[in-house]
Structures are given as C-alpha cells and as structure tokens.
Design a protein around this motif. Structure first.
Motif, mmCIF file in Angstrom:
data_model
loop_
_atom_site.group_PDB
_atom_site.id
_atom_site.type_symbol
_atom_site.label_atom_id
_atom_site.label_comp_id
_atom_site.label_asym_id
_atom_site.label_seq_id
_atom_site.Cartn_x
_atom_site.Cartn_y
_atom_site.Cartn_z
ATOM 1 N N GLY A 119 0.827 -1.211 0.000
ATOM 2 C CA GLY A 119 0.000 0.000 0.000
ATOM 3 C C GLY A 119 0.852 1.247 0.000
ATOM 4 O O GLY A 119 0.581 2.204 -0.747
ATOM 5 N N PHE A 146 2.299 1.917 -3.392
ATOM 6 C CA PHE A 146 1.370 2.597 -4.308
ATOM 7 C C PHE A 146 1.226 4.073 -3.935
ATOM 8 O O PHE A 146 1.176 4.944 -4.818
ATOM 9 C CB PHE A 146 0.008 1.906 -4.295
ATOM 10 C CG PHE A 146 0.013 0.589 -5.017
ATOM 11 C CD1 PHE A 146 0.430 0.508 -6.336
ATOM 12 C CD2 PHE A 146 -0.390 -0.568 -4.397
ATOM 13 C CE1 PHE A 146 0.449 -0.694 -7.008
ATOM 14 C CE2 PHE A 146 -0.373 -1.783 -5.057
ATOM 15 C CZ PHE A 146 0.051 -1.845 -6.353
ATOM 16 N N ALA A 147 1.162 4.341 -2.636
ATOM 17 C CA ALA A 147 1.052 5.740 -2.216
ATOM 18 C C ALA A 147 2.303 6.516 -2.628
ATOM 19 O O ALA A 147 2.221 7.680 -3.055
ATOM 20 C CB ALA A 147 0.867 5.805 -0.701
ATOM 21 N N ALA A 197 4.163 5.828 -5.221
ATOM 22 C CA ALA A 197 4.072 6.042 -6.675
ATOM 23 C C ALA A 197 3.222 7.268 -6.970
ATOM 24 O O ALA A 197 3.536 8.084 -7.853
ATOM 25 C CB ALA A 197 3.474 4.807 -7.334
ATOM 26 N N CYS A 198 2.155 7.385 -6.194
ATOM 27 C CA CYS A 198 1.260 8.542 -6.313
ATOM 28 C C CYS A 198 2.028 9.841 -6.038
ATOM 29 O O CYS A 198 1.906 10.832 -6.769
ATOM 30 C CB CYS A 198 0.220 8.374 -5.215
ATOM 31 S SG CYS A 198 -1.415 8.600 -5.670
ATOM 32 N N MET A 244 4.388 10.766 -8.790
ATOM 33 C CA MET A 244 3.685 11.375 -9.934
ATOM 34 C C MET A 244 3.294 12.814 -9.621
ATOM 35 O O MET A 244 3.354 13.689 -10.486
ATOM 36 C CB MET A 244 2.429 10.565 -10.276
ATOM 37 C CG MET A 244 2.679 9.305 -11.044
ATOM 38 S SD MET A 244 3.666 9.498 -12.529
ATOM 39 C CE MET A 244 2.568 10.392 -13.602
ATOM 40 N N TYR A 245 2.893 13.040 -8.381
ATOM 41 C CA TYR A 245 2.490 14.390 -7.979
ATOM 42 C C TYR A 245 3.667 15.354 -8.118
ATOM 43 O O TYR A 245 3.551 16.415 -8.755
ATOM 44 C CB TYR A 245 1.982 14.346 -6.533
ATOM 45 C CG TYR A 245 1.675 15.697 -5.936
ATOM 46 C CD1 TYR A 245 0.529 16.391 -6.293
ATOM 47 C CD2 TYR A 245 2.543 16.283 -5.024
ATOM 48 C CE1 TYR A 245 0.256 17.629 -5.750
ATOM 49 C CE2 TYR A 245 2.273 17.529 -4.474
ATOM 50 C CZ TYR A 245 1.131 18.189 -4.839
ATOM 51 O OH TYR A 245 0.854 19.423 -4.307
ATOM 52 N N ALA A 257 4.738 15.850 -11.695
ATOM 53 C CA ALA A 257 3.893 16.820 -12.400
ATOM 54 C C ALA A 257 4.281 18.249 -12.022
ATOM 55 O O ALA A 257 4.408 19.118 -12.891
ATOM 56 C CB ALA A 257 2.425 16.569 -12.053
ATOM 57 N N LEU A 302 -8.013 8.694 -4.940
ATOM 58 C CA LEU A 302 -6.678 8.082 -4.910
ATOM 59 C C LEU A 302 -6.541 7.100 -3.746
ATOM 60 O O LEU A 302 -5.944 6.028 -3.897
ATOM 61 C CB LEU A 302 -5.608 9.174 -4.798
ATOM 62 C CG LEU A 302 -5.278 9.879 -6.119
ATOM 63 C CD1 LEU A 302 -4.386 11.092 -5.875
ATOM 64 C CD2 LEU A 302 -4.592 8.926 -7.081
ATOM 65 N N VAL A 333 -5.687 3.164 -4.107
ATOM 66 C CA VAL A 333 -4.586 2.476 -3.410
ATOM 67 C C VAL A 333 -5.128 1.252 -2.658
ATOM 68 O O VAL A 333 -4.533 0.167 -2.695
ATOM 69 C CB VAL A 333 -3.856 3.441 -2.444
ATOM 70 C CG1 VAL A 333 -2.918 2.682 -1.521
ATOM 71 C CG2 VAL A 333 -3.079 4.495 -3.234
ATOM 72 N N LEU A 353 -4.048 5.972 -10.732
ATOM 73 C CA LEU A 353 -3.004 6.223 -9.731
ATOM 74 C C LEU A 353 -1.889 7.090 -10.324
ATOM 75 O O LEU A 353 -1.298 7.911 -9.632
ATOM 76 C CB LEU A 353 -2.416 4.896 -9.244
ATOM 77 C CG LEU A 353 -1.399 5.004 -8.123
ATOM 78 C CD1 LEU A 353 -2.108 5.013 -6.779
ATOM 79 C CD2 LEU A 353 -0.412 3.853 -8.164
ATOM 80 N N LEU A 354 -1.619 6.882 -11.606
ATOM 81 C CA LEU A 354 -0.539 7.638 -12.222
ATOM 82 C C LEU A 354 -0.997 8.977 -12.783
ATOM 83 O O LEU A 354 -0.180 9.875 -12.992
ATOM 84 C CB LEU A 354 0.111 6.809 -13.338
ATOM 85 C CG LEU A 354 0.801 5.519 -12.882
ATOM 86 C CD1 LEU A 354 1.338 4.750 -14.059
ATOM 87 C CD2 LEU A 354 1.935 5.830 -11.913
ATOM 88 N N PRO A 392 -2.716 12.109 -9.590
ATOM 89 C CA PRO A 392 -1.817 13.019 -8.879
ATOM 90 C C PRO A 392 -1.406 14.231 -9.722
ATOM 91 O O PRO A 392 -1.144 15.310 -9.180
ATOM 92 C CB PRO A 392 -0.603 12.144 -8.570
ATOM 93 C CG PRO A 392 -1.131 10.770 -8.524
ATOM 94 C CD PRO A 392 -2.208 10.727 -9.557
#
Lengths: 209, 572
Positions: free
Chosen positions: A31, A34-35, A37-38, A41-42, A45, B168, B172, B206-207, B210
């Motif tokens: 978990g 994945f967080a 990875a989020c 990406m944030y 960006a 999000l 997850v 998820l990608l 964000p």
C-alpha cells in the motif's frame, strides 16, 4: 511394511492440527508503495510544469531572470538539506534492521536520529523561506510554482514524520517488535521516496535555478 | 474437472456481529467492503443524476431559443459547464466503478475483505463530503470559471482536490487488495477480467490523478495571493484541468467497461473468452495508451498535433474495437444460453456499441490532429497550407469543436451503461436479489439512443462549427437545431440513470428487509458466485483455494459443501 510396523506407524501419527497460519502479507508495504508512486507522480507533475514554464519564460524573455528581482535562492542551505536527508536514509535503514532483529535500543536510537534529521530539514526550510525574500504576490509566475513545490514537500515531510511516529509507537510498544517489520519497512519506503523527491527538487529548483 | 458448475455455498443473509452498531451508526462506522461499495454506487448515481440535469440545462441553453434562458449570465453558464464535466467524471463514473469494484473485486479474488477497510471507508466519506462541498462551492459563485468570487473558487478547488485525494485513497486500497489479498492459487493471470480491468484502470488513475492534483494545488496557491499571476486566473482554471476530459485520458474511464463486457457477454453466450492472456494484454495496452498526463493543452497547446498523440490515438481506437472484432465471431458460433432476465446482457451490448462509436469518433478527431501535424511540416509554404485547407479543413476545424464534448459524453454514457450492466449482473451479491424489471426494460434503449444521440449529434455540431467551450452564441441555425436534439438525448440519458438509481434504491430496501436469492443465478464460474447472495460477513464460509480461472468448475461439490456446512454451523 508388516502389519505390526503399520500399526506402530499409525500410532505415532500426530493428531490433526489446525492449518498453519499463512505468512503475513506485506500489505502495508505494498500500500505504501502505491502511495509513494502517487507521490512521485504528484511531484513529477509539479516539477514538469515548473521546468516547462521556466523554459517558456526564458525563451520569451531573453536576458531576464526566472527568479524575480530582489529574491535570492541560495544554494548553501538546500545543499545542506540534501545531505542531511541522505544521511537519514542510512539511519532509517538502521531502524529497519534493528526492527527485524527486535533490538529495541537500536530501534529507538535510529528512529530518534532519523526524526532529528527530518526536523532539521523542516527548520532549514523555514529559514530558507524567510531568507529568500520571494513574494507570492509580486506577479511573477515563478513564485507560486516554487512555493507550491517546496510547500508540498514540506507538508509530505511532516506526514512522513507522523508515519514514522506511528510505526515507532507500534514497534516499541509491541512485545515482539520484529512482527512489525512490514510497517517499519513501509515507513522507510515512504521516507526514502521523500529523500529521492528532495534530491530531484534540489537539482531542478535550487541547483539549475 | 467436471463440466457442471459446482454447487455453491448457500447461507442465510448476512447479519452483523452481536453488539455491532446498526442503522446510521452502523453505516458510518462500517468497514465492510460490500456496505461501502453500495454507498459508493448509490451516492454516485445520485450525483450522476444531478450532473445530468446540469447537462440537460447546458444543452437547452445552447439552443439559444429566446424563451429558454436558463442561466443568468455567461459566467453562470461557464460555472455549470465545468460543474457538469467535473461532476460526470469525478462524482459519477469513476466512483460508480470504484463502488462496483469495492464490492465485487474482493469476492472475485477470494478475499475476506479489502486490504485497508478503514481507509476504504475514509475514502468514501471524504469523497462524499468533498462532492457536497464541491457542489456547494459552485452554488456560492465558485467553480472553475472566471467571474466567480475568489474565496468561493478557492473552496471549489479545495473540494475538487479533496475528491481527487479520496479517489486516490480508494484506488490504493483497491490495488493493494488485488495484490495482497488473493486466495491461494489465484495468480494474477487467473483473476477474472473485471478484476484485471480494474487493476489496469486503478493503475492509470493512480498515475494520472496526482497530476490533476498538482494542477489544482498550483491554481490554489496562485489564488491565495492578492492577485493571481497566471494559474489562478478565471479564464485559465478550466483550461488547466481540461486534459482529463480530453483524448486520450478520457478513455481511462472506459477500461472497466472492457472488464464488465468481458465478464457478462461470454458467459451469456456460453462461450468462454478465447486467448485470455491476449485479452489481458490488450486491456493493459489500452491503459498504457490512455495516459495523457503529458498532453496538457494549457502548457503545450499543439500537443494534439504531435506524432505521439496521432499514432497513440489511432492505436488506442484500434485496441478498443479489437475486442469485439476478435471475440464476436466466436460468440456468434457458440450456442447461447441466454440468462433470464437478460438485462445485464443487453446493457453490455449497448455499452459495446457505444464504445465502438466512441472509438470511431476518436479516430475522426485524431485525424484532425494529423492535419495539424501535416501543417507543421511546411508552415511557410502557402500552397501546401492551401491544399490542406481545401482537402482536410473540416477535420482540422474539428479540434476544439463540440465534437470533443461529444466524445466525452459518449465515453461517459458508455461507462454508465456498462456500470449499470454490472450492477444488474452482480445485483444478487450487492442487494440479495435481481433488480427491478422496469429499469431493466427501459434503461438499455434510452441509454443507447441517448448516448448515440449525444455522440453523433455532437460530431455533427462540431462539423457545423459549434465550439466545445461554451459561448452563449451558437454559430449557426443548424448548430442550434443540433443542440435541441442533443438536449433530447441528454434527457434520455438522464432517464436511464434515474431508472438505474431507482432500481438500486429498491435493491437496498430489499436488502435491509433481509432479501436473499440463489447464490449463482447465472451459472457463472468465477469465485464471487461461490458464496451466498448476499455474501456472508467475511465473504466466504471457508478459505478458497483456486486451481484454474474457473474455480466453480474445479470445486469438489461434496467436500466443499460439507466443509462449508460445518463452518456455517460454527459461525452460527
């Protein structure tokens, strides 16, 4: 096998025992992965927008500087922060290893040093904000972007501290600290992601200006 | 392996554990994935109906008939325009799929719950709160439009960010569930196609979400100053998030459709899906080509004329229609054992038809990007530009026209139809009964006609020069007429969603009265049908072991039933 042997064999047969408990799944680590990875990406960006806007600005305004006049983005403080965070990676892994070995004393020391490094970075960020003299209202495009990126990083660093604190309580309060290796590894993963993000941010915002 | 489906576990309807809170307190404190999934679905349908009302009003306004003056000014029109799009995607379609997945995916993979049940519940309540604030923010002159009050716009941005963060979190939770909670023997290559499609969708969300969050935070920070420098300016707000509603990102909301169709249609035709690995790869590739985070029109206005966009868009459309093309002959040759009632099958076929239409519309728009790409070859050559004008200008002009909105509408109606098909299909697990017949009879035709109407009429509107971004003034009488037809189509879609909402509400009422039905009414082979309808509290009476993609065909009915019966007795 003779009949006697057979009956003897049957006699030593163990009683039917409940099925073995399946091994712990690394739920928290997955978990957190994945967080993270989020999170990547944030910040990816944010930095993508920052670099794109800076390139557009500099090509449209030849000879002018991206950082507005009067503001100073010094390199010394951010560089110290980068190395501080890099050191915290080592102490964080120390905490993970100590957790796997159920070594409470080392867990406590490692987590305290890691948190100290983190707090030092937060302190330096606050100092940097005061020192750089960048007004968000001066009409420049750079100011909101820089504040968004650095402010977001600061916010997530605080979250990483909270995560660390929760894991510290869980591990240190548990009679078997090594049972919580999944949680400690998850906290470490999040922490390492933050360090990685800072290094990218350091190069993109502070080094290349 | 037996050819007959295995007997499924039969159990009494689920009862909460002794001492567990009931009623509203039970709902608020529930971490049960089925309860949370139902709440996602019902709330999403309510928000969807609200968003569609906004859509109908917008279309009516576009007709420019003097008597229909719905909005008080152009700014209000802009605000409702952005609310409609944000609402349709983030308050309706995405949560609808998340709700369905929250309910069904743990059952399909043999899990007793989701990975982080409390985080899943927190995601729902955060989303619901964010959604209500979002609409309230629009109501007090906020929204993603110019002319709004600054503080209200800030509130809208925060609420929008809240919605995105909650989605999000749910994503997850879903991904972690799929990766860590699968039953023994349930490898990733054995998961049912719906779970796989949700895995791919969740990865894409998820990608990409964000990045949307980053856009929103930048806007908010810029607005916090005395005067916005660039990102918080009213006219730039919607522009910065518009990439989510554009090609190719918009197709990310279609990925679960592939899973639902793949689950329902082969089962109904009695023909197992051929080349399952190939289908999985295809769904994965659709996800890969949907990622449009780098194609943000605000920061790179000519992104749609780049070769990456054009080639990627064509491949994406091809991948979308490849499924029906490759599977359909196999299905036609099969001996169908049509379910009764067939509502979910009809809705799936409607969804498939709409998806193929969306892919065709996407190709037409991508060709418009290709014209721009051709123009860039020799921008200074006037004769080259003239030749392009004479041959391909209609396609070129299509970019930025109403065709973009039409594509979005078509994709969203496709997604809605598929999600409603999923709700009908899994209704025994969701509500303990099959859903009301009137909704089943009327929803498919109205959604088909409404969806096709919005898509095709929108394309026509694009060709006659109706712009996508709202101006109150239509460019021609034809465009006004087209808008009138669009209004009728939007009303039909609203009726379809309203019927589904009513059916779901009736389902919830029946469930609260203790409804239960046959465990496997469709003779399906995936794991969710191995448990009672509705499922017991921890989903399965015994831990599941999977040996193939069709677990219900593998089970030894006698052994499993006796084991289940013993377990049920122990539980009671």
């Amino acid at each position: 096998m003779t009949t006697t042997e057979h009956s003897a064999h049957a006699a030593v047969q163990p009683e039917v025992v409940p099925a073995a408990v399946p091994p712990r799944r690394r739920t928290l680590q997955v978990g957190t992965g994945f967080a993270s990875a989020c999170l990547l990406m944030y910040f990816g960006a944010l930095l993508g927008i920052y670099l794109s806007e800076r390139a557009d600005f500099l090509s449209a305004n030849q000879g002018s500087t991206w950082i507005p006049g009067g503001a100073v983005l010094e390199l010394a403080s951010p560089t110290v922060m980068a190395w501080t965070l890099l050191l915290s990676v080592v102490t964080m892994q120390w905490a993970v290893r100590a957790t796997s070995q159920a070594d409470r004393r080392h867990i406590l020391i490692a987590l305290l040093v890691t948190a100290l490094f983190g707090v030092a970075v937060i302190n330096q960020f606050v100092f940097l904000f005061r020192q750089m003299g960048l007004e968000i209202d001066d009409g420049s495009v750079a100011a909101p972007l820089i504040y968004t990126i650095t402010g977001s990083f600061l916010a997530f660093l605080v979250i990483a501290h909270v995560f660390l604190f929760i894991m510290a309580v869980r591990v240190l309060a548990s009679p078997q600290p090594n049972v919580h290796i999944d949680g400690m590894s998850a906290a470490a993963l999040f922490w390492h992601s933050m360090v990685f993000i800072y290094w990218v941010l350091w190069i993109a915002v502070f080094v290349t200006k | 392996m037996t050819s007959e489906p295995a007997t499924t576990q039969d159990a009494s309807p689920p009862a909460p554990p002794l001492g567990a809170p009931r009623g509203l307190a039970g709902l608020l404190s529930s971490g049960d994935h089925k309860t949370i999934g139902r709440m996602w679905i019902l709330s999403a349908l309510c928000f969807g109906a609200f968003s569609l009302v906004c859509g109908v009003l917008l279309n009516l306004e576009r007709t420019q008939t003097p008597r229909i003056n719905v909005f008080l000014g152009e700014e209000a029109y802009w605000q409702v325009f952005s609310l409609y799009r944000v609402g349709m995607v983030f308050l309706f379609v995405v949560p609808l799929f998340l709700g369905l997945a929250t309910c069904v995916v743990p059952l399909q993979i043999g899990a007793s719950s989701t990975a982080f049940p409390r985080a899943g519940a927190a995601a729902f309540w955060l989303w619901l709160t964010g959604g209500v604030i979002l609409i309230a923010g629009w109501g007090i002159d906020g929204g993603l439009a110019q002319g709004g009050r600054q503080r209200s716009v800030e509130l809208s941005l925060l609420a929008f960010a809240m919605v995105v963060v909650s989605i999000l979190i749910a994503v997850v939770v879903l991904l972690t569930t799929i990766f860590t909670q699968r039953a023994e023997g349930m490898s990733l290559t054995r998961v049912p196609i719906f779970t796989w499609s949700m895995l791919v969708s969740a990865a894409v969300w998820l990608l990409s979400l964000p990045v949307l969050l980053a856009n929103l935070v930048i806007m908010w920070v810029d607005l916090r100053g005395v005067a916005a420098a660039r990102y918080g300016l009213g006219e730039n707000l919607y522009e910065q998030v518009s990439w989510v509603f554009e090609q190719p990102q918009v197709f990310a909301f279609l990925i679960p459709v592939l899973g639902i169709i793949g689950q329902i249609v082969p089962l109904a035709f009695g023909a197992p899906m051929r080349n399952y690995r190939f289908v999985m790869v295809r769904v994965g590739l659709v996800g890969a080509f949907c990622l449009g985070v780098g194609l943000q029109g605000f920061f790179s206005p000519n992104a749609h004329t780049t070769p990456v966009f054009v080639v990627g868009g064509l491949i994406l459309a091809f991948l979308l229609v490849l499924g029906p093309i490759t599977q359909m002959p196999h299905l036609i040759r099969s001996s169908p054992r049509l379910p009764a009632p067939t509502f979910h099958l009809v809705l799936s076929l409607v969804s498939m038809a709409l998806m193929v239409t969306a892919a065709a519309l996407a190709v037409i728009r991508v060709l418009g990007g290709a014209v721009g790409f051709l123009r860039s070859f020799d921008a200074a050559n006037e004769s080259w530009q003239n030749r392009l004008d004479s041959a391909l200008s209609p396609l070129d002009d299509l970019w930025g026209s109403a065709a973009g909105g039409a594509l979005l509408d078509l994709v969203l109606v496709t997604a809605a139809a598929a999600a409603i098909a999923g709700i009908f299909f899994w209704a025994p697990k969701l509500f303990g009964k099959t859903l009301a017949r009137p909704a089943g009879y009327f929803a498919p035709p109205v959604l088909l006609i409404g969806g096709l109407g919005l898509g095709i009429i929108g394309l026509v509107a694009g060709f006659v020069g109706q712009p996508d971004l709202p101006g109150r003034h239509s460019t021609s009488a034809v465009a006004q007429g087209v808008s009138l037809v669009s209004s009728a189509a939007a009303i039909l879609v609203l009726v379809g969603v309203g019927l589904a909402l009513m059916a779901a509400l009736l389902g919830v009422v029946a469930l609260s009265r203790g409804a239960s039905t046959e465990a496997n009414p469709w003779s399906a082979h995936t794991l969710e049908w191995a448990t009672a309808s509705p499922p017991v509290v921890s989903n399965f009476a015994v831990a599941q072991k999977v040996r193939s993609m069709t677990p219900l065909l593998d089970q030894d009915p006698v052994a499993d039933d006796s084991e289940a019966a013993v377990s049920q007795e122990e539980m009671s």
